[in-house]
Enzyme design. Structure first.
Site, PDB file in Angstrom:
ATOM      1  N   ASP A   1       0.851  -1.185   0.000  1.00 44.84           N
ATOM      2  CA  ASP A   1       0.000   0.000   0.000  1.00 44.84           C
ATOM      3  C   ASP A   1       0.890   1.239   0.000  1.00 44.84           C
ATOM      4  O   ASP A   1       2.036   1.196   0.483  1.00 44.84           O
ATOM      5  CB  ASP A   1      -0.896   0.006   1.250  1.00 44.84           C
ATOM      6  CG  ASP A   1      -2.144   0.845   1.080  1.00 44.84           C
ATOM      7  OD1 ASP A   1      -3.230   0.254   0.931  1.00 44.84           O
ATOM      8  OD2 ASP A   1      -2.035   2.085   1.068  1.00 44.84           O
TER       9      ASP A   1
ATOM     10  N   ASP B   1       3.903   2.667  -4.543  1.00 46.09           N
ATOM     11  CA  ASP B   1       3.134   3.712  -5.224  1.00 46.09           C
ATOM     12  C   ASP B   1       2.875   3.206  -6.631  1.00 46.09           C
ATOM     13  O   ASP B   1       3.783   3.184  -7.467  1.00 46.09           O
ATOM     14  CB  ASP B   1       3.926   5.020  -5.243  1.00 46.09           C
ATOM     15  CG  ASP B   1       3.207   6.142  -5.976  1.00 46.09           C
ATOM     16  OD1 ASP B   1       2.080   5.906  -6.479  1.00 46.09           O
ATOM     17  OD2 ASP B   1       3.760   7.249  -6.058  1.00 46.09           O
TER      18      ASP B   1
ATOM     19  N   TYR C   1     -12.861   9.310 -12.716  1.00 45.66           N
ATOM     20  CA  TYR C   1     -12.832   7.997 -12.064  1.00 45.66           C
ATOM     21  C   TYR C   1     -13.518   6.947 -12.932  1.00 45.66           C
ATOM     22  O   TYR C   1     -12.970   5.864 -13.174  1.00 45.66           O
ATOM     23  CB  TYR C   1     -13.505   8.089 -10.700  1.00 45.66           C
ATOM     24  CG  TYR C   1     -13.507   6.782  -9.939  1.00 45.66           C
ATOM     25  CD1 TYR C   1     -12.352   6.302  -9.355  1.00 45.66           C
ATOM     26  CD2 TYR C   1     -14.678   6.027  -9.822  1.00 45.66           C
ATOM     27  CE1 TYR C   1     -12.342   5.099  -8.668  1.00 45.66           C
ATOM     28  CE2 TYR C   1     -14.679   4.826  -9.131  1.00 45.66           C
ATOM     29  CZ  TYR C   1     -13.518   4.367  -8.556  1.00 45.66           C
ATOM     30  OH  TYR C   1     -13.512   3.172  -7.875  1.00 45.66           O
TER      31      TYR C   1
ATOM     32  N   LYS D   1     -11.786   3.614 -14.774  1.00 40.58           N
ATOM     33  CA  LYS D   1     -12.194   2.249 -14.472  1.00 40.58           C
ATOM     34  C   LYS D   1     -12.751   1.535 -15.709  1.00 40.58           C
ATOM     35  O   LYS D   1     -12.587   0.321 -15.854  1.00 40.58           O
ATOM     36  CB  LYS D   1     -13.219   2.253 -13.332  1.00 40.58           C
ATOM     37  CG  LYS D   1     -12.633   2.663 -11.992  1.00 40.58           C
ATOM     38  CD  LYS D   1     -11.508   1.729 -11.560  1.00 40.58           C
ATOM     39  CE  LYS D   1     -11.046   1.982 -10.136  1.00 40.58           C
ATOM     40  NZ  LYS D   1     -10.014   1.026  -9.693  1.00 40.58           N
TER      41      LYS D   1
END
Length: 262
Positions: free
Chosen positions: A38, A59, A151, A155
């Site tokens: 993470d 990252d 977003y 996706k």
């Protein structure tokens, strides 16, 4: 049926919270060895410590960071059997004409390019072994219009990318699938519900009348990663409590329970 078994090593990117954390916990319980990575190194270490696993900092927007993680995991823990890409960034809901270019570029770079980097870098080692499974986390925002321009676009592209990788790598023994969660009760969503940032409860627009729990998404991810899904590749499995099939019913008064038999 007891499906816990020795499934191999799974790397969960974004495993320090939310759906990624739920997935890490479920996969560990199902007999996977897990590596939790993470951007929030403390969160990764917290989950890893709870599970007796190993935490890493990564990252996914940085090619060097993802490459370093892949090398470190393979060196310290061994060959990766499954990769789960759950790391992502979100956006504030603003009119598209007010969406700043910098925000658009940051979200697409992290969510799309980051997923591409993770698939390509970890996939190369899988290709060399001719074995592996990748699960990318997309979203119902990928499947239709909603006020999350950057977003949703990122996706939708992840779904398309998943299908491309699946088509290209299938003959080499690599399966690549996606999961598209609906509104899921992670901490971010819980805060929005508590502070009234939603115009209404997202569960009101689903066939099941509720939003999704993180462990329910994790079940779909673990299934696709496992050999139980050995003939499944290139799919986008929607886990949305029936949002897609019920949301358009709102203009007709909403979904309703079936009438009791007389």
């Amino acid at each position: 049926m007891n499906i816990a078994t020795n499934n191999g090593l799974a790397v969960i990117l974004g495993g320090g919270n939310g759906i990624g954390e739920a997935t890490a916990r479920l996969m560990q319980a199902r007999g996977w060895q897990t590596a939790i990575a993470d951007k929030d190194a403390e969160a990764a270490d917290r989950v890893a410590t709870d599970l007796g696993a190993t935490g890493f900092e990564v990252d996914i927007s940085s090619e060097a960071s993802v490459a370093a993680l892949a090398s470190q995991v393979e060196t310290t823990l061994g060959p990766v059997s499954a990769l789960v890409v759950a790391a992502a960034v979100f956006q504030d809901i603003v009119p598209t004409e007010d969406l700043e270019t910098e925000v658009w570029e940051r979200i697409l770079h992290t969510n799309l390019t980051g997923s591409f980097l993770a698939n390509r870098i970890f996939g190369k080692a899988m290709l060399a072994r001719r074995r592996g499974s990748i699960v990318n986390i997309a979203s119902i925002a990928a499947l239709g219009s909603m006020p999350a321009e950057a977003y949703g676009t990122s996706k939708a592209a992840v779904v398309h990318m998943t299908q491309n990788f699946a088509g290209e790598w299938g003959r080499s023994g690599i399966r690549v699938n996606a999961v598209s969660p609906g509104s899921t009760l992670v901490s971010r969503v819980a805060r929005r519900l508590q502070t009234g940032r939603y115009a209404s409860d997202p569960g009101d627009f689903t066939a099941l009348g509720r939003i999704v729990q993180p462990n329910e998404v994790a079940e779909a991810i673990e299934f696709l990663a496992s050999e139980r899904a050995s003939a499944i590749t290139g799919v986008n499995l929607v886990v949305d409590a029936g949002w897609q099939v019920a949301s358009t019913w709102s203009q007709f008064g909403g979904v309703r329970p079936a009438r009791e038999p007389e």
